[in-house]
Design an enzyme around this catalytic site. Structure first.
Site, PDB file in Angstrom:
ATOM      1  N   SER A  37       0.786  -1.169   0.090  1.00 21.67           N
ATOM      2  CA  SER A  37      -0.041   0.108   0.029  1.00 21.67           C
ATOM      3  C   SER A  37       0.956   1.233   0.025  1.00 21.67           C
ATOM      4  O   SER A  37       1.972   1.359   0.497  1.00 21.67           O
ATOM      5  CB  SER A  37      -0.953   0.031   1.326  1.00 21.67           C
ATOM      6  OG  SER A  37      -1.552   1.123   1.263  1.00 21.67           O
ATOM      7  N   TYR A  62      -2.318  -0.220  10.637  1.00 23.03           N
ATOM      8  CA  TYR A  62      -2.502  -0.599   9.169  1.00 23.03           C
ATOM      9  C   TYR A  62      -1.148  -0.428   8.385  1.00 23.03           C
ATOM     10  O   TYR A  62      -0.834  -1.280   7.835  1.00 23.03           O
ATOM     11  CB  TYR A  62      -3.698  -0.073   8.461  1.00 23.03           C
ATOM     12  CG  TYR A  62      -3.760  -0.554   7.030  1.00 23.03           C
ATOM     13  CD1 TYR A  62      -4.480  -1.394   6.606  1.00 23.03           C
ATOM     14  CD2 TYR A  62      -3.218   0.603   6.130  1.00 23.03           C
ATOM     15  CE1 TYR A  62      -4.421  -1.844   5.133  1.00 23.03           C
ATOM     16  CE2 TYR A  62      -3.438   0.054   4.585  1.00 23.03           C
ATOM     17  CZ  TYR A  62      -4.169  -1.204   4.180  1.00 23.03           C
ATOM     18  OH  TYR A  62      -4.026  -1.535   2.735  1.00 23.03           O
TER      19      TYR A  62
END
Length: 258
Positions: A149, A162
């Site tokens: 990501s 995250y």
């Protein structure tokens, strides 16, 4: 050495894509099928995974199968991969795509949510890579692609755990390269920016947030999941045989500018 467009042909290779019954994973699985791979769709819901496999097979004219096991349970991963190997042989291409998101200020983030994120986003990639790479090592070839990501290197409020898991994915990828490159295996990562999917639809619908995404991304738009397929096929194919331990950011330029 295969050159030209033939280097991107995945015919004869078996690909396992975790978390591929919907969203980004589904598009990645379909992209691999169109490139010639025999794809195994993975999910937690057997009926949904089977339905997705049928739909991808219909549009790609390729054999597509489904598998269901808990990627956060090492025993289940071992059993699931063993079953796949019994039916399809050693996996040629592993795509560790399964992941979740939880949002909360760090002062209010629960232990349970932390544990869920670490298990799903990071531990699962370790379990799958460890198990599948055993067969790859014995054969002397294989491709492992992690889905990272932009949060692998950029942080936002409310998603510190995250971001921590996605940053760890980058280093896990480098570690896999160190261990597996001598055995003819390439391990790399694709790191998406902000993509419009079923899971991000509430953010897409939030005009203030969407305006921020468009303004922060040099390309001026949300990503379409199809934008990820080219990078994945490259990393899954012979075209990337001398690329190892790398993370390719497919983010419309977000991580390139301030």
């Amino acid at each position: 050495m295969v050159t030209g467009t033939a280097a991107f042909d995945l015919t004869g290779r078996t690909a396992l894509v975790t978390g591929s019954s919907q969203g980004i994973g589904r598009t990645l699985a379909e992209g691999l099928a169109h490139a010639g791979a025999t794809v195994i769709v993975h999910g937690r819901d057997a009926a949904k995974a089977a339905r997705t496999a049928e739909e991808i097979a219909a549009v790609s004219a390729r054999p597509v199968f489904s598998a269901v096991f808990d990627v956060t349970d090492p025993a289940a991963v071992d059993a699931g991969v063993t079953a796949i190997e019994a039916s399809h042989g050693v996996v040629d291409i592993l795509v560790n795509n399964a992941g979740i998101q939880r949002r909360a200020p760090i002062t209010e983030f629960s232990d349970e949510d932390w544990d869920d994120i670490v298990r799903t986003n990071l531990s699962s990639a370790f379990y799958l890579s460890r198990r599948v790479s055993r067969g790859m090592v014995a054969r002397g070839s294989g491709k492992i692609v992690q889905i990272g990501s932009v949060q692998s290197q950029l942080a936002r409020p409310g998603i510190a755990p995250y971001a921590a898991t996605k940053g760890a994915i980058v280093m896990l990828t480098k570690g896999l390269c160190a261990d597996l490159a001598p055995h003819g295996i390439q391990a790399n990562a694709v790191a998406p920016g902000y993509f419009a999917t079923e899971l991000t639809q509430p953010l897409v619908n939030d005009e203030q947030f969407s305006a921020w995404v468009r303004g922060r991304t040099p390309a001026g738009r949300w990503g379409d999941t199809k934008d990820l397929v080219g990078a994945l096929v490259f990393l899954a194919s012979s075209a990337s045989d001398f690329v190892n331990g790398q993370t390719i950011y497919v983010d419309g330029g977000m991580t390139a500018v301030v």
